[in-house]
Design an enzyme around this catalytic site. Structure first.
Site, PDB file in Angstrom:
ATOM      1  N   CYS A 138       7.067  -6.469  -8.573  1.00 14.60           N
ATOM      2  CA  CYS A 138       6.577  -5.694  -7.434  1.00 14.60           C
ATOM      3  C   CYS A 138       5.048  -5.622  -7.498  1.00 14.60           C
ATOM      4  CB  CYS A 138       7.180  -4.292  -7.451  1.00 14.60           C
ATOM      5  SG  CYS A 138       8.980  -4.290  -7.289  1.00 14.60           S
ATOM      6  N   CYS A 160       3.019  -2.546  -9.032  1.00 10.45           N
ATOM      7  CA  CYS A 160       3.530  -1.947 -10.267  1.00 10.45           C
ATOM      8  C   CYS A 160       2.945  -2.632 -11.489  1.00 10.45           C
ATOM      9  CB  CYS A 160       5.054  -2.048 -10.277  1.00 10.45           C
ATOM     10  SG  CYS A 160       5.820  -1.341 -11.734  1.00 10.45           S
ATOM     11  N   CYS A 210      12.242  10.034 -17.416  1.00  6.22           N
ATOM     12  CA  CYS A 210      12.216   8.740 -16.735  1.00  6.22           C
ATOM     13  C   CYS A 210      12.398   7.666 -17.808  1.00  6.22           C
ATOM     14  CB  CYS A 210      10.901   8.571 -15.993  1.00  6.22           C
ATOM     15  SG  CYS A 210      10.829   7.138 -14.920  1.00  6.22           S
ATOM     16  N   CYS A 231       9.187  -6.504 -16.749  1.00  2.00           N
ATOM     17  CA  CYS A 231      10.050  -6.610 -15.573  1.00  2.00           C
ATOM     18  C   CYS A 231       9.850  -7.972 -14.924  1.00  2.00           C
ATOM     19  CB  CYS A 231       9.723  -5.503 -14.568  1.00  2.00           C
ATOM     20  SG  CYS A 231      10.835  -5.472 -13.143  1.00  2.00           S
ATOM     21  N   GLU A 246       7.681   2.368 -22.380  1.00  2.00           N
ATOM     22  CA  GLU A 246       7.195   3.722 -22.150  1.00  2.00           C
ATOM     23  C   GLU A 246       8.205   4.523 -21.346  1.00  2.00           C
ATOM     24  OE1 GLU A 246       4.028   3.420 -18.656  1.00  2.00           O
ATOM     25  OE2 GLU A 246       3.611   2.004 -20.290  1.00  2.00           O
ATOM     26  N   CYS A 280       4.606   3.362 -13.830  1.00  2.00           N
ATOM     27  CA  CYS A 280       5.316   2.548 -14.798  1.00  2.00           C
ATOM     28  C   CYS A 280       4.451   1.424 -15.349  1.00  2.00           C
ATOM     29  CB  CYS A 280       6.563   1.939 -14.144  1.00  2.00           C
ATOM     30  SG  CYS A 280       7.749   3.160 -13.603  1.00  2.00           S
TER      31      CYS A 280
END
Length: 355
Positions: free
Chosen positions: A123, A126, A112, A119, A91, A340
């Site tokens: 984190c 997120c 962005c 990922c 995205e 995100c």
């Protein structure tokens, strides 16, 4: 899967053409079709011989992704979801702005950009890492997001922020190749000062980026002003704690001579204690950095909450009192779940990609 020509430099195209018995000057023609006219099919390249168009179409593609969903009304912050050739989703977020940084009227569009599918850095606040890491995006897939955004808006993308899904510095080779084409006069011709790389603190990648001789901007996802607090929300801090990260940033500042940005998401009961504000001020002062405070954008399935507006303003005022350049940025895409990974997370749960 066919490779995309979007990842090719002029010299690489010359090599492809030479192998096929075509003159080198055709490479510049192809670059113009890809980046000036931004065509999505080979038949549109009308000044190329039909035989060359047929050969290219048989072996290559142009656009390596397709848009599968767009959220948000025209003219506002919009998120779009793209499907790669292998079925995986990424995205991107389009952020329009009516004013430039100095307050003058200036229509511009910021994108962005994602650099990975998922990922690996995990984190805690997120959504990108909730499904884990799948793979790096290719150079063409990175660039394809920019062309897709321009298709959606009908406008040129003026600013790029590599702050979407993934850690850009963990995909450094493909990122660097994309940056070369983004800044090339034969490519997108976007100036380096209109490009920001945001990292969660990938110290090895920072050293590589420091050797990349372009005046791009740097943002650091800090989110904690002490190792104790930062490690609670950012596992990367265990590999590269502040004792490693801060010196790497000091080296960057000495070499680059321009201000970096410390991104700091305010999460209630985690990193929003007012004592952290004073620690954050000391780090910012040592780095001659500005701070971007972001009240947390709620993610479904995660327990974190944003502090009250009053508390956020008090945290901000401590930095102001310390004469730290600071902005408070409420998420423009809060109503479309623009943090995100949220749109991908929902769509993947509904229709997982084929194995």
């Amino acid at each position: 899967m066919k490779p995309s020509l979007l990842s090719c430099t002029e010299q690489q195209l010359i090599g492809i053409l030479k192998e096929k018995g075509h003159p080198a000057y055709r490479a510049k023609q192809i670059m113009e079709w890809l980046w000036k006219h931004k065509v999505s099919d080979f038949e549109s390249m009308t000044n190329l011989p039909p035989a060359l168009r047929e050969t290219l179409a048989a072996e290559y593609i142009i656009r390596p992704l397709e848009i599968v969903e767009i959220m948000g009304p025209k003219g506002s912050t919009r998120k779009f979801l793209s499907r790669m050739q292998d079925g995986h989703l990424v995205e991107s977020v389009i952020i329009p702005a009516a004013y430039s940084a100095d307050g003058r009227r200036a229509e511009r569009t910021t994108l962005c950009v994602s650099s990975q599918v998922g990922c690996a850095f995990g984190c805690k606040f997120c959504a990108s890492g909730l499904l884990g890491f799948t793979r790096d995006l290719t150079t063409a897939e990175i660039l394809g997001q920019i062309l897709a955004a321009e298709d959606i808006t009908g406008k040129r993308v003026d600013n790029l922020v590599f702050m979407g899904m993934g850690e850009p510095l963990a995909n450094f080779d493909n990122l660097r190749a994309a940056l070369d084409l983004i800044m090339s006069h034969l490519g997108l011709n976007i100036g380096a000062r209109h490009i920001t790389i945001s990292t969660s603190g990938h110290v090895e990648g920072l050293k590589k980026l420091a050797a990349y001789d372009k005046p791009i901007r740097l943002a650091i996802s800090l989110h904690g002003a002490s190792d104790e607090v930062r490690s609670r929300v950012m596992p990367v801090n265990k590999k590269w704690p502040l004792g490693d990260l801060i010196p790497a940033l000091q080296d960057w500042v000495r070499e680059r001579k321009h201000m970096i940005t410390l991104e700091y998401i305010l999460i209630e009961g985690i990193n929003s204690d007012l004592g952290e504000a004073s620690k954050l001020a000391r780090i910012a002062r040592d780095l001659n950095a500005k701070v971007n405070l972001i009240p947390y954008n709620t993610v479904e399935g995660l327990p974190w909450q944003r502090p009250t507006e009053t508390h956020c303003k008090t945290f901000c005022q401590i930095l102001v009192n310390e004469r730290i350049p600071v902005t408070m940025r409420y998420e423009k895409g809060h109503s479309i779940d623009a943090a995100c990974g949220q749109l991908r997370l929902r769509r993947t749960a509904e229709t997982p990609p084929a194995p």
